[in-house]
Design an enzyme around this catalytic site. Structure first.
Site, PDB file in Angstrom:
ATOM      1  N   GLU A  61       0.860  -1.184   0.000  1.00  0.00           N
ATOM      2  CA  GLU A  61       0.000   0.000   0.000  1.00  0.00           C
ATOM      3  C   GLU A  61       0.895   1.232   0.000  1.00  0.00           C
ATOM      4  O   GLU A  61       1.665   1.447   0.933  1.00  0.00           O
ATOM      5  CB  GLU A  61      -0.908   0.008   1.234  1.00  0.00           C
ATOM      6  CG  GLU A  61      -1.783   1.255   1.343  1.00  0.00           C
ATOM      7  CD  GLU A  61      -2.617   1.276   2.620  1.00  0.00           C
ATOM      8  OE1 GLU A  61      -2.837   2.381   3.161  1.00  0.00           O
ATOM      9  OE2 GLU A  61      -3.037   0.195   3.079  1.00  0.00           O
ATOM     10  N   ARG A  88       0.496  10.238   1.306  1.00  0.00           N
ATOM     11  CA  ARG A  88       0.989  11.224   2.268  1.00  0.00           C
ATOM     12  C   ARG A  88       2.124  12.046   1.671  1.00  0.00           C
ATOM     13  O   ARG A  88       2.605  12.984   2.294  1.00  0.00           O
ATOM     14  CB  ARG A  88       1.463  10.520   3.544  1.00  0.00           C
ATOM     15  CG  ARG A  88       0.340   9.833   4.306  1.00  0.00           C
ATOM     16  CD  ARG A  88       0.833   9.211   5.595  1.00  0.00           C
ATOM     17  NE  ARG A  88      -0.249   8.537   6.302  1.00  0.00           N
ATOM     18  CZ  ARG A  88      -0.110   7.955   7.486  1.00  0.00           C
ATOM     19  NH1 ARG A  88       1.068   7.969   8.093  1.00  0.00           N
ATOM     20  NH2 ARG A  88      -1.135   7.361   8.062  1.00  0.00           N
ATOM     21  N   LYS A  99     -11.403  -1.264   6.468  1.00  0.00           N
ATOM     22  CA  LYS A  99     -10.161  -1.080   7.211  1.00  0.00           C
ATOM     23  C   LYS A  99     -10.515  -0.668   8.635  1.00  0.00           C
ATOM     24  O   LYS A  99     -11.383   0.189   8.835  1.00  0.00           O
ATOM     25  CB  LYS A  99      -9.327   0.006   6.530  1.00  0.00           C
ATOM     26  CG  LYS A  99      -8.080   0.437   7.281  1.00  0.00           C
ATOM     27  CD  LYS A  99      -7.350   1.516   6.487  1.00  0.00           C
ATOM     28  CE  LYS A  99      -6.131   2.029   7.230  1.00  0.00           C
ATOM     29  NZ  LYS A  99      -5.364   3.005   6.422  1.00  0.00           N
TER      30      LYS A  99
END
Length: 325
Positions: free
Chosen positions: A42, A46, A130
């Site tokens: 993943e 950011r 998640k």
């Protein structure tokens, strides 16, 4: 989520969560993970390099499963999909992002940490969410508590997960995989420590699978010989004989078959926490399986399966760890 993607995430079991500052590290990162036995990553949004990193990884390793993480806007969804991301992961239940993905048939695992978010996910017929931040939000006990009334949902916990608590999560059958940043941390990337990342990946996979010797199998010619062998182990070593329809176990150490079966010299059983995950890992290592030997439990999970080829005259089979349900 498309079932094939869901299945692959579940087979992987571990999703390294990575923040890429230097896009030139992307392929080296992916290579290290693959060498360590992890075929999924993943890449978080950011940093400004996220989309470029995803693109480079998918170009070099098109079969690697790549998620775009920390996706907060429709614009980032479009960037990720254009770059080749296989699915989207968001830290929270951003309704705008989730609805956009659903409308455009884009795979998404949205973040949820409370019943209200879970009910929103169910209303959209999502099957995987998640759970973030996992440890701070109550850990595996919180997941189990929320999973009870919401039986259609599975979870991918992320946040505070490491090698020590990984299997606490994965042992719960409603957890399909765990996300974690410890495998390829920012500090390791800063120092170009790709050998260490590979080591961390391999260590995590082996921890997840839990390879250990379960027992050794002996092929007797008939029932009488099998009972004689089992009696020997009981009299000499104190291994209590327990007879089954097809074999006799001497405690859990030796299984004597009542008639010749697979393996010229017998068989070796390797216990694992999940036969499905172990099998997927070993297939990527080039191991072939004798599919006709597969034993399926009542819950649909694999109990045991043999390798196609013998090793040193012994048939090898995986078996689900007897300490697990």
């Amino acid at each position: 989520m498309i079932q094939s993607i869901y299945n692959r995430v579940q087979e992987e079991g571990i999703v390294p969560v990575v923040e890429i500052e230097d896009v030139n590290q992307s392929v080296s990162l992916a290579t290290a993970l693959l060498k360590g036995g992890i075929h999924c990553v993943e890449i978080t949004f950011r940093t400004k390099q996220a989309a470029n990193a995803i693109k480079l990884i998918k170009e070099r390793y098109p079969d690697m499963l790549v998620a775009a993480g920390t996706v907060l806007s429709i614009e980032q969804v479009d960037e990720a999909v254009k770059a080749g991301a296989d699915f989207i992961v968001s830290p929270g239940f951003n309704e705008t992002v989730v609805h956009y993905c659903m409308e455009h048939k884009i795979n998404i695992i949205p973040g949820c940490s409370c019943p209200s978010d879970l009910e929103k996910a169910i209303s959209l017929r999502l099957s995987v969410v998640k759970f973030f931040p996992a440890e701070a939000a109550g850990g595996i006990n919180a997941i189990k508590a929320m999973a009870a009334p919401y039986r259609t949902l599975s979870f991918m916990p992320t946040g505070g997960i490491n090698l020590d608590n990984l299997n606490n999560y994965l042992s719960f059958d409603r957890v399909i995989a765990c996300g974690g940043s410890w495998i390829a941390s920012k500090d390791l990337l800063r120092h170009n420590a790709f050998d260490e990342i590979e080591k961390n990946a391999r260590e995590a996979v082996h921890k997840m699978i839990g390879f250990e010797l379960a027992h050794v199998g002996i092929n007797a010619q008939d029932v009488q010989e099998a009972r004689s062998i089992a009696n020997f182990f009981e009299q000499i070593f104190g291994f209590t004989a327990k007879e089954n329809p097809s074999s006799i176990f001497s405690d859990s150490y030796v299984e004597t078959l009542k008639s010749p079966y697979l393996g010229k010299k017998g068989h070796i059983a390797i216990a694992v926490n999940s036969v499905e995950r172990a099998k997927a890992y070993l297939i990527n290592k080039g191991i072939l399986f004798n599919e006709e030997s597969t034993v399926i439990r009542d819950d649909g999970k694999i109990q045991a399966v043999y390798f196609k080829d013998q090793i040193g005259g012994f048939a090898i089979h995986l078996v689900r760890n007897s300490n697990l349900r």
